[in-house]
Design a protein around this motif. Structure first.
Motif, PDB file in Angstrom:
ATOM      1  N   ARG A 130     -49.300 -18.496  -4.931  1.00  0.00           N
ATOM      2  CA  ARG A 130     -49.704 -19.870  -4.626  1.00  0.00           C
ATOM      3  C   ARG A 130     -48.673 -20.550  -3.732  1.00  0.00           C
ATOM      4  O   ARG A 130     -49.011 -21.314  -2.820  1.00  0.00           O
ATOM      5  N   ASP A 184     -48.523 -29.020  -9.656  1.00  0.00           N
ATOM      6  CA  ASP A 184     -48.889 -28.725 -11.051  1.00  0.00           C
ATOM      7  C   ASP A 184     -47.984 -27.609 -11.583  1.00  0.00           C
ATOM      8  O   ASP A 184     -47.153 -27.061 -10.844  1.00  0.00           O
ATOM      9  N   THR A 185     -48.149 -27.260 -12.854  1.00  0.00           N
ATOM     10  CA  THR A 185     -47.361 -26.167 -13.455  1.00  0.00           C
ATOM     11  C   THR A 185     -48.289 -25.094 -14.018  1.00  0.00           C
ATOM     12  O   THR A 185     -47.992 -24.446 -15.027  1.00  0.00           O
ATOM     13  N   LYS A 186     -49.430 -24.920 -13.399  1.00  0.00           N
ATOM     14  CA  LYS A 186     -50.435 -23.970 -13.866  1.00  0.00           C
ATOM     15  C   LYS A 186     -49.828 -22.567 -14.030  1.00  0.00           C
ATOM     16  O   LYS A 186     -49.124 -22.084 -13.147  1.00  0.00           O
ATOM     17  N   ASN A 187     -50.128 -21.935 -15.176  1.00  0.00           N
ATOM     18  CA  ASN A 187     -49.696 -20.572 -15.521  1.00  0.00           C
ATOM     19  C   ASN A 187     -48.212 -20.443 -15.883  1.00  0.00           C
ATOM     20  O   ASN A 187     -47.779 -19.371 -16.314  1.00  0.00           O
ATOM     21  N   GLU A 230     -50.918 -29.612 -26.359  1.00  0.00           N
ATOM     22  CA  GLU A 230     -50.548 -30.168 -25.058  1.00  0.00           C
ATOM     23  C   GLU A 230     -50.261 -31.660 -25.140  1.00  0.00           C
ATOM     24  O   GLU A 230     -49.509 -32.198 -24.336  1.00  0.00           O
ATOM     25  N   ASP A 269     -47.474 -19.358 -19.436  1.00  0.00           N
ATOM     26  CA  ASP A 269     -47.893 -17.984 -19.750  1.00  0.00           C
ATOM     27  C   ASP A 269     -46.729 -17.013 -19.590  1.00  0.00           C
ATOM     28  O   ASP A 269     -46.729 -15.929 -20.177  1.00  0.00           O
ATOM     29  N   LYS A 290     -40.352 -25.254 -13.171  1.00  0.00           N
ATOM     30  CA  LYS A 290     -41.280 -26.369 -13.356  1.00  0.00           C
ATOM     31  C   LYS A 290     -41.074 -27.432 -12.271  1.00  0.00           C
ATOM     32  O   LYS A 290     -42.042 -27.933 -11.675  1.00  0.00           O
TER      33      LYS A 290
END
Length: 867
Positions: free
Chosen positions: A645, A535-538, A860, A541, A526
């Motif tokens: 990414r 960001d911390t996208k995915n 969230e 998951d 993170k």
């Protein structure tokens, strides 16, 4: 005249309980204590029995009891009305009538209050407040006879019958006494509590007061004036003068609720001197009864009377004060804080945990320590509470709590800090300093070295560490089984339980050290993503469908069994091979994981059968299996997406670093469930050994059945006493505590804090965001996993907290709301794995939210909106 069916109140004591009922016994004791109680008499329980027999009412009563057991409120109400009608039509036998007339005449035929006094009333922990009837301003013998029958009938009103069933109190063999007291034509009246029932504080008295007779206050028809008084000084801490709009007054026959004249509505109903007088009488009453009391009182013409008293049953127990730890002490509920366990331990379960802790501090503490190493440990109401006073008295300890709130249950930390803020100076004055383990010694150093070796296994070789963790646990269990089968005498078996209890912690929980490093990887990833990607996208998951989790595997097996049985048009039964095999593998698990006395799934498999059948009925097994497979694919794709990414941004080295961390996370993190799995196997071995001891105690005539051993301790067994009465008392106590919510934070004054103070707009609840996603759906409130068959597909589970036995239910959920827990508590981790939006630490969620209510859960932001 010799009286058989009546007795003067002044001659009654608590020894007459079965003859007079709870209320009359208390009134008699108050008169014995020279408290200002209106005189009168009691119609004994044998008069009730004589009336029932003479009028042949037993059959009607039995019909009502059978109907009430069906839990059909409407049918129970109809049956209750028939009983009431039969009582009122019945004739009081002439011999009973003659005695009532004579004793009523002896006290001058006054206006009286007629109060029900049942043998099922004012029992330890169960108040029965308001369940039976009271009638005020009754005049003349004919009216006395009429209301006597009405009181007898109230033993069988709907609310009383339902209450007894809910409290597991039998309806057989009950009898009803009736207290007949001279009526106090009160100009002011009310209730007082000798301990504050709102916050639990035993050093405060709460007084409620209003104009007129007490019925308006007791019945909730008026908002009374209120005083909170310091018990030691009788000084008023808090005063609230309410707008009192109605009062109960006496009429020629009976009573009536009337408007209070406007000029008196906002006037105080008590003078300062009267508050002081009530305080002193309250203290005298509590001193006599030796426990906090709920007292009804009345002023008439400036004279104070106490008209009844009963124990306050809603108070959570107070921790026993130690001579070397005086002053204000503050405790946290370790059951909830670390295990989301709302249930109490059985007496033997608590003993095993205490033995584990004693062994731990003795094994690793400094030698020749003279004090009690477990001064910080308290068993209160069957829960483990930890004394935090010494930590809270230091700036370092407080800052650590403020800056690093526990991920397990940050809500408890918040409540703890709020209690500290209100009592900061008292806490500093109470602190004594502490030393349990003392300075580092060679034993602690050896333990730390062993722990570090296990830890670095995971750092160096995740796959080998995972395998090593499982193998180590299995070897420990096998060794323990072998040792346990060699035990012969009862004393050998008891020493085995005590000596091996420490291994329960060191070995059972120690295996998780092999994979402990994995719990840091998500946070590390993170930080890298925030720094290099913004960001911390995915990222979250990655936690979906984590492999090698024994609890997840268990859930998958249940789904596969449901799928197979449904194809064969079968239901789950213990005769089915797949179910039998499942119970052989997982049957040692229990709804209350850490209690050696808990019933296992193997012993009572109905929970497992209900779960499988609910999957069959709802056809959710395919969805559950598909979701798990889908989650696994999404997790692996998320790792590659994050890697790509970072590479696209030119951070090739960081991309490889994050990929390795996240792959290793998934390799090891599922094993965290293995420790509980092994600990429960540990406890199942203990349970078998203790059951053998129980069988021997049955043969000696000291226990009725072998399973009763879990309601005593090893110390009790070694006492050589007959244990049957102790078991009976402990079972009653356990059942009372099982049905009671325990506070998150508790103080030595009895202050009980169930949730921190939160601001709310009235249409939303706030908690801790623990699993991302937003979901709208209907609420289903559950208190035990065995109720899981009630959950419909897509509902939002609302509960106090969860442990692994709840996990199979997650496959049906749309979202999850918990009162306890934080980001790394069990329910939160599983919710993230299954992609279920979840919020933890929502104060009073299981009380405020109702079945069928539509809510939105935002996993969230930690917000729950009531729609």
């Amino acid at each position: 005249m010799e009286f058989k069916y009546v007795k003067q109140l002044k001659d009654v004591t608590k020894r007459d309980f079965l003859l007079v009922g709870g209320k009359a016994a208390n009134l008699g004791e108050m008169l014995q204590a020279d408290l200002p109680v209106p005189g009168g008499f009691v119609v004994l329980t044998n008069a009730y029995k004589r009336f029932v027999e003479a009028n042949k009412l037993e059959a009607e009563i039995n019909r009502l009891i059978e109907v009430a057991k069906t839990d059909d409120f409407q049918a129970t109400n109809v049956a209750s009305e028939k009983v009431k009608e039969a009582f009122e039509k019945g004739e009081i036998p002439a011999d009973v009538q003659a005695e009532v007339e004579a004793i009523y005449s002896n006290i001058g035929n006054p206006e009286v209050a007629i109060r029900s006094s049942a043998t099922a009333e004012d029992l330890p922990g169960i108040s029965f407040a308001g369940q039976y009837n009271t009638y005020l301003n009754v005049r003349g013998k004919e009216q006395v006879y009429l209301y006597l029958k009405k009181c007898w009938a109230s033993l069988w009103n709907t609310r009383a019958v339902s209450y007894r069933i809910k409290q597991n109190i039998g309806n057989d063999g009950l009898a009803h006494g009736v207290a007949v007291q001279k009526l106090i034509s009160a100009d002011r009246s009310g209730i007082l509590f000798t301990a504050n029932p709102v916050n639990g504080r035993r050093d405060q008295i709460l007084i409620n007061s209003s104009w007129g007779l007490g019925e308006a206050v007791v019945g909730g028809d008026v908002t009374p004036d209120q005083w909170v008084v310091d018990k030691e000084t009788c000084n008023v801490i808090e005063e609230t003068i309410a707008e009192k709009k109605v009062m109960t007054v006496k009429r020629e026959h009976g009573i009536e609720l009337v408007d209070i004249p406007e000029k008196r509505q906002k006037q105080s109903s008590l003078k300062d001197s009267e508050v002081q007088e009530l305080c002193k009488l309250a203290i005298a009453a509590e001193k006599y009864f030796q426990e906090p009391q709920d007292i009804e009182w009345a002023y008439m013409g400036g004279t104070l009377y106490l008209v009844q008293t009963r124990p306050i049953t809603s108070l959570f127990p107070v921790p026993e004060q130690r001579a070397d730890r005086r002053g204000l002490r503050i405790y946290i509920n370790a059951n909830l804080y670390s295990q989301a366990m709302k249930e109490p331990f059985t007496p033997m379960g608590g003993y095993v945990i205490k033995s584990m802790l004693e062994g731990l501090v003795n094994r690793y503490g400094r030698k020749n320590y003279k004090g009690d190493r477990l001064w910080w440990y308290k068993n209160v109401g069957g829960r483990i509470y930890v004394d935090m006073t010494e930590i809270l008295a230091t700036e370092k300890g407080v800052n650590k709590l403020k800056n690093n709130p526990s991920d397990k249950d940050p809500v408890t930390t918040k409540a703890l800090l709020q209690v500290l803020a209100r009592n900061e100076q008292q806490v500093k004055d109470s602190a004594q300093g502490f030393s349990t383990l003392g300075k580092l010694n060679w034993r602690v150093m050896k333990l730390l070295a062993s722990s570090m070796r296990r830890f670095f296994h995971g750092v160096v070789s995740p796959q080998k560490a995972r395998i090593k963790a499982v193998n180590t646990g299995e070897q420990i269990i096998q060794q323990l089984k072998t040792e346990s089968k060699k035990l012969k005498s009862m004393e050998e078996k008891l020493r085995f339980i005590e000596s091996k209890s420490t291994d329960l912690f060191v070995e059972g929980f120690g295996i998780v050290l092999y994979v402990a490093v994995s719990s840091t990887y998500i946070d590390k990833a993170k930080k890298i993503m925030e720094k290099y990607l913004g960001d911390t996208k995915n990222l979250y998951d990655v936690e979906k469908s984590v492999p090698y989790s024994v609890t997840t595997e268990m859930g998958m097996e249940l789904l596969e069994i449901a799928k197979k049985l449904d194809r064969q048009k079968k239901r789950a039964t213990t005769d089915e091979f797949e179910v039998e095999r499942f119970l052989d593998k997982y049957g040692h698990r229990a709804s209350i994981e850490l209690d050696v006395g808990a019933v296992t799934w193997k012993e009572e498999p109905q929970y497992v059968l209900d779960l499988i059948n609910s999957y069959i009925d709802s056809k959710t097994y395919n969805r559950g299996i598909e979701n798990f497979v889908k989650g696994k694919v999404e997790a692996e794709a998320a790792i590659q997406n994050i890697k790509k990414r970072l590479i696209d941004k030119g951070y090739n080295k960081k991309a490889k670093e994050v990929e390795k961390m996240l792959v290793n996370f998934r390799e090891m993190f599922g094993i965290r469930e293995q420790s509980k799995f092994f600990v429960r196997q540990f406890l199942t071995i203990f349970k078998r050994v203790l059951t053998e001891v129980g069988e021997e105690l049955v043969s000696q005539g000291r226990l009725k059945q072998a399973s009763d051993i879990f309601y005593v301790t090893v110390e009790d067994i070694r006492s050589d006493k007959d244990l049957k009465l102790l078991v009976y008392a402990n079972k009653e106590e356990y059942q009372r505590e099982f049905n009671r919510n325990a506070p998150k934070v508790l103080t030595s004054t009895g202050e009980s804090v169930f949730a921190p103070i939160e601001e709310s707009d009235g249409n939303s609840l706030s908690g801790v965001a623990v699993s991302p996603g937003v979901y709208e759906g209907k609420v289903r409130v559950l208190h035990h996993p065995e109720e899981g068959h009630k959950v419909e597909k897509g509902e939002i589970l609302v509960t106090i907290g969860t442990n692994p036995s709840w996990t199979p239910l997650f496959l049906k959920l749309g979202a999850l709301i918990m009162e306890t827990g934080g980001p790394i508590s069990h329910g939160s981790v599983v919710a993230r794995e299954y992609g279920v939006p979840a919020v933890a630490g929502v104060a009073n969620a299981a009380t405020v939210l109702k079945d069928g209510q539509l809510v939105r859960v935002n996993g969230e932001t930690g917000r729950v909106d009531i729609l």
